[in-house]
Design an enzyme around this catalytic site. Structure first.
Site, PDB file in Angstrom:
ATOM      1  N   SER A  60      -1.269   3.603   4.258  1.00 37.03           N
ATOM      2  CA  SER A  60      -0.764   4.970   4.216  1.00 37.03           C
ATOM      3  C   SER A  60       0.748   5.022   4.421  1.00 37.03           C
ATOM      4  O   SER A  60       1.337   4.148   5.065  1.00 37.03           O
ATOM      5  CB  SER A  60      -1.438   5.814   5.301  1.00 37.03           C
TER       6      SER A  60
HETATM    7  N1  SAH Z   1      -4.786   4.187   7.027  1.00 35.32           N
HETATM    8  C1  SAH Z   1      -5.252   3.156   6.114  1.00 35.32           C
HETATM    9  C2  SAH Z   1      -5.582   3.824   4.799  1.00 35.32           C
HETATM   10  C3  SAH Z   1      -6.318   2.988   3.839  1.00 35.32           C
HETATM   11  S1  SAH Z   1      -6.748   3.793   2.323  1.00 35.32           S
HETATM   12  C4  SAH Z   1      -4.131   2.145   5.982  1.00 35.32           C
HETATM   13  O1  SAH Z   1      -2.993   2.512   6.260  1.00 35.32           O
HETATM   14  O2  SAH Z   1      -4.366   1.007   5.596  1.00 35.32           O
HETATM   15  C5  SAH Z   1      -8.303   4.504   2.754  1.00 35.32           C
HETATM   16  C6  SAH Z   1      -9.382   3.566   3.158  1.00 35.32           C
HETATM   17  O3  SAH Z   1     -10.588   4.335   3.268  1.00 35.32           O
HETATM   18  C7  SAH Z   1      -9.699   2.455   2.156  1.00 35.32           C
HETATM   19  O4  SAH Z   1      -9.593   1.220   2.809  1.00 35.32           O
HETATM   20  C8  SAH Z   1     -11.135   2.739   1.711  1.00 35.32           C
HETATM   21  O5  SAH Z   1     -11.894   1.572   1.496  1.00 35.32           O
HETATM   22  C9  SAH Z   1     -11.675   3.515   2.893  1.00 35.32           C
HETATM   23  N2  SAH Z   1     -12.839   4.373   2.645  1.00 35.32           N
HETATM   24  C10 SAH Z   1     -13.099   5.171   1.571  1.00 35.32           C
HETATM   25  N3  SAH Z   1     -14.283   5.800   1.732  1.00 35.32           N
HETATM   26  C11 SAH Z   1     -14.776   5.400   2.947  1.00 35.32           C
HETATM   27  C12 SAH Z   1     -15.958   5.702   3.689  1.00 35.32           C
HETATM   28  N4  SAH Z   1     -16.900   6.538   3.231  1.00 35.32           N
HETATM   29  N5  SAH Z   1     -16.133   5.103   4.888  1.00 35.32           N
HETATM   30  C13 SAH Z   1     -15.210   4.246   5.386  1.00 35.32           C
HETATM   31  N6  SAH Z   1     -14.075   3.925   4.735  1.00 35.32           N
HETATM   32  C14 SAH Z   1     -13.856   4.493   3.534  1.00 35.32           C
END
Ligand code: SAH
Length: 210
Positions: A60
């Site tokens: 993010s």
């Molecule tokens: N704050 C994190 C954001 C990652 S992007 C960072 O800075 O790395 C969002 C993440 O949400 C992804 O890794 C994706 O795999 C996850 N995601 C999407 N749907 C999800 C769900 N239902 N349960 C858990 N994780 C989920």
């Protein structure tokens, strides 16, 4: 460009963009974002942008991480926090510095397992990582003072609202691509109070695991 100067510049930018909590700004200054991304991208770690972390996902944008953390903190102390969508774990480690206990769920197995290794290496022992579908929450440890969701569902997940403690806050992007809103939902004695925080762009919250 992983230097203190690059981090200071990022913090100055966050302040200009409206982050006012000195606690959050301090944590952003001291958390090594370059350790959460591929070495090839490390020189861009302190730019205020999202960057790829593999598996079609992104780390993010620092502004959003700071904004969401500040929004969670505003309503009071955070003993237990649930994070949905841990990704590379940068937001997780920020949360670990403001909450007594963090529970984090990630649906991509490879990311969840890499995060466990990373947390161990960083001595964050009060964070538990689960590979699973975070839209269902993690009922065993509920209720939570704060729930932070880093992927966008089309509507508010009922199971997450149910797992909020009285006074607890859910900070979550909601909506289809191109029209997502960052919302804060607070559980009150009367029900749920909803506030609009920002226009945002997150990957979709998907069902099931991968
Ligand atoms: N704050 C994190 C954001 C990652 S992007 C960072 O800075 O790395 C969002 C993440 O949400 C992804 O890794 C994706 O795999 C996850 N995601 C999407 N749907 C999800 C769900 N239902 N349960 C858990 N994780 C989920």
């Amino acid at each position: 460009m992983t230097s203190q100067r690059a981090r200071d510049r990022l913090v100055a930018q966050l302040r200009e963009m409206g982050i006012h909590s000195s606690r959050v700004l301090d944590i952003m200054r001291h958390t090594p974002r370059h350790l959460f991304i591929d070495e090839a991208l490390a020189s861009r770690a302190y730019e205020n942008t999202a960057l790829p972390i593999g598996h079609g996902q992104t780390i993010s944008q620092p502004f959003i991480v700071a904004r969401m953390t500040e929004a969670l903190l505003e309503g009071g102390p955070l003993h237990k926090v649930l994070e949905v969508g841990a990704g590379c774990g940068y937001q997780t480690v920020i949360l670990a510095q403001v909450a007594d206990q963090v529970y984090s769920i990630e649906r991509i197995a490879a990311l969840a397992s890499r995060l466990r290794d990373r947390l161990r290496a960083m001595n964050h022992f009060h964070v538990s990582v689960r590979h699973g579908d975070g839209s269902l929450g993690w009922a065993r440890h509920a209720p939570y003072d704060g729930i932070l969701v880093a992927a966008a569902p089309l509507g508010l997940p009922r199971r997450l609202l149910d797992q909020l403690a009285p006074g607890g806050r859910l900070v979550i992007p909601v909506g289809a691509a191109g029209q997502q809103q960052l919302l804060r939902i607070t559980r009150t004695d009367e029900g749920f109070h909803e506030e609009y925080l920002d226009k945002v762009s997150f990957v979709p919250l998907l069902g099931g695991v991968s």
